[in-house]
Design a protein around this motif. Structure first.
Motif, PDB file in Angstrom:
ATOM      1  N   GLU A  19       0.868  -1.182   0.000  1.00  0.00           N
ATOM      2  CA  GLU A  19       0.000   0.000   0.000  1.00  0.00           C
ATOM      3  C   GLU A  19       0.899   1.225   0.000  1.00  0.00           C
ATOM      4  O   GLU A  19       1.754   1.376   0.870  1.00  0.00           O
ATOM      5  N   SER A  68       0.739   5.374  -0.192  1.00  0.00           N
ATOM      6  CA  SER A  68      -0.052   6.613  -0.170  1.00  0.00           C
ATOM      7  C   SER A  68       0.495   7.517   0.922  1.00  0.00           C
ATOM      8  O   SER A  68       1.323   7.105   1.733  1.00  0.00           O
ATOM      9  N   LYS A 120      -6.857   7.398   4.198  1.00  0.00           N
ATOM     10  CA  LYS A 120      -6.251   6.258   3.509  1.00  0.00           C
ATOM     11  C   LYS A 120      -6.523   4.943   4.237  1.00  0.00           C
ATOM     12  O   LYS A 120      -6.296   3.868   3.677  1.00  0.00           O
ATOM     13  N   LYS A 146      -5.033   3.246   6.596  1.00  0.00           N
ATOM     14  CA  LYS A 146      -3.931   2.310   6.801  1.00  0.00           C
ATOM     15  C   LYS A 146      -4.164   1.456   8.039  1.00  0.00           C
ATOM     16  O   LYS A 146      -3.667   0.324   8.125  1.00  0.00           O
ATOM     17  N   TYR A 148      -1.848  -5.672  -4.428  1.00  0.00           N
ATOM     18  CA  TYR A 148      -1.895  -4.278  -4.022  1.00  0.00           C
ATOM     19  C   TYR A 148      -3.221  -4.038  -3.298  1.00  0.00           C
ATOM     20  O   TYR A 148      -4.283  -4.441  -3.779  1.00  0.00           O
ATOM     21  N   MET A 178      -5.787  -1.225  -1.298  1.00  0.00           N
ATOM     22  CA  MET A 178      -6.095   0.187  -1.083  1.00  0.00           C
ATOM     23  C   MET A 178      -7.425   0.328  -0.347  1.00  0.00           C
ATOM     24  O   MET A 178      -8.496   0.339  -0.959  1.00  0.00           O
ATOM     25  N   SER A 183      -8.568   2.939   1.108  1.00  0.00           N
ATOM     26  CA  SER A 183      -8.911   4.367   1.186  1.00  0.00           C
ATOM     27  C   SER A 183     -10.409   4.621   1.036  1.00  0.00           C
ATOM     28  O   SER A 183     -11.114   3.908   0.311  1.00  0.00           O
ATOM     29  N   GLU A 207     -11.003   9.052  -2.622  1.00  0.00           N
ATOM     30  CA  GLU A 207     -10.129   9.135  -3.789  1.00  0.00           C
ATOM     31  C   GLU A 207     -10.872   9.826  -4.936  1.00  0.00           C
ATOM     32  O   GLU A 207     -12.018   9.491  -5.222  1.00  0.00           O
ATOM     33  N   GLY A 261      -7.643   7.338  -8.101  1.00  0.00           N
ATOM     34  CA  GLY A 261      -6.971   6.144  -7.597  1.00  0.00           C
ATOM     35  C   GLY A 261      -5.735   5.813  -8.410  1.00  0.00           C
ATOM     36  O   GLY A 261      -5.659   4.758  -9.046  1.00  0.00           O
ATOM     37  N   PRO A 263      -3.511   2.313  -7.338  1.00  0.00           N
ATOM     38  CA  PRO A 263      -3.936   1.021  -7.882  1.00  0.00           C
ATOM     39  C   PRO A 263      -3.830   0.964  -9.403  1.00  0.00           C
ATOM     40  O   PRO A 263      -3.634  -0.111  -9.970  1.00  0.00           O
ATOM     41  N   SER A 309      -9.461  -3.448  -3.021  1.00  0.00           N
ATOM     42  CA  SER A 309      -9.767  -2.037  -2.786  1.00  0.00           C
ATOM     43  C   SER A 309     -11.082  -1.885  -2.047  1.00  0.00           C
ATOM     44  O   SER A 309     -11.943  -2.770  -2.078  1.00  0.00           O
TER      45      SER A 309
END
Length: 226
Positions: free
Chosen positions: A34, A36, A42, A44, A111, A113, A115, A118, A121, A124, A136
């Motif tokens: 990830e 960002s 986001k 995290k 990957y 995401m 979040s 956005e 994006g 991604p 995502s």
């Protein structure tokens, strides 16, 4: 774009330097990434919690995440979460990775995401252009509009099986802020190499050549009658 990364490539030592692993130890892991800025939108924290669940079942995983440890107080909160989850030896906390970014994508297996805010994006999209499958939240426009595709399967999860994630052409989309959903989606991809590769391939073809400078300029000129 996809690229070959050999065993002697410096990216392995770079990631090893942010963990307690050797370069060979990093190469042996499945890498979840990830990238960002450090910001509450986001989410995290959701990813860290989800990775904590995933890592119990899949100890051969490594989370690569960007966190500004000088970002007070969120950076310290996130690093404390990693330690509290007991996965600090399996998380590479990175700062600015502009120069290493293409190589990080190239060694990434999934990957992620989570979040919730956005405009498009880009991260991604970059992962997809490197043939990496994406997990995502449902609030990332690029993933929902381009990677999911039209043939979407609802997959139930949760103790009662009453929650749904969306398995699409090049991505799995999870309801925002759902730790269990992100954990389930990541585990699906870890457990099924063919699914992981298929999503990566289709994420790539949904992105390239449409999202290239040549094609975007062509579409722009056509749009203005050029």
């Amino acid at each position: 774009h996809p690229r070959e990364i050999g065993d002697a490539h410096p990216i392995w030592e770079f990631l090893a330097g942010h963990t307690g692993l050797t370069a060979a130890g990093v190469r042996a892991r499945k890498i979840i990434t990830e990238i960002s800025r450090t910001d509450t939108t986001k989410r995290k924290d959701i990813l860290i919690q989800a990775f904590g669940q995933v890592h119990k079942k899949h100890p051969d995983t490594l989370l690569v995440v960007t966190i500004d440890v000088d970002h007070d107080p969120l950076g310290l909160i996130l690093t404390d979460m990693i330690q509290s989850a007991g996965v600090d030896g399996s998380v590479a906390v990175l700062g600015s990775v502009w120069e290493q970014l293409p190589d990080i994508y190239a060694v990434t297996d999934i990957y992620c995401m989570p979040s919730i805010m956005e405009g498009f994006g880009m991260a991604p999209q970059e992962a997809a252009a490197t043939r990496v499958p994406v997990v995502s939240s449902d609030l990332v426009p690029y993933v929902v509009e381009y990677l999911l595709g039209s043939d979407v399967e609802d997959v139930s999860y949760g103790e009662a099986g009453d929650r749904r994630l969306k398995l699409g052409a090049g991505a799995i989309v999870v309801p925002a802020d759902d730790v269990t959903g992100f954990s389930r989606a990541i585990e699906m991809l870890l457990a099924d190499p063919d699914l992981r590769a298929g999503l990566g391939d289709r994420a790539y073809t949904a992105t390239i050549p449409y999202f290239t400078w040549d094609n975007m300029v062509k579409l722009f000129l056509e749009g203005i009658g050029g």
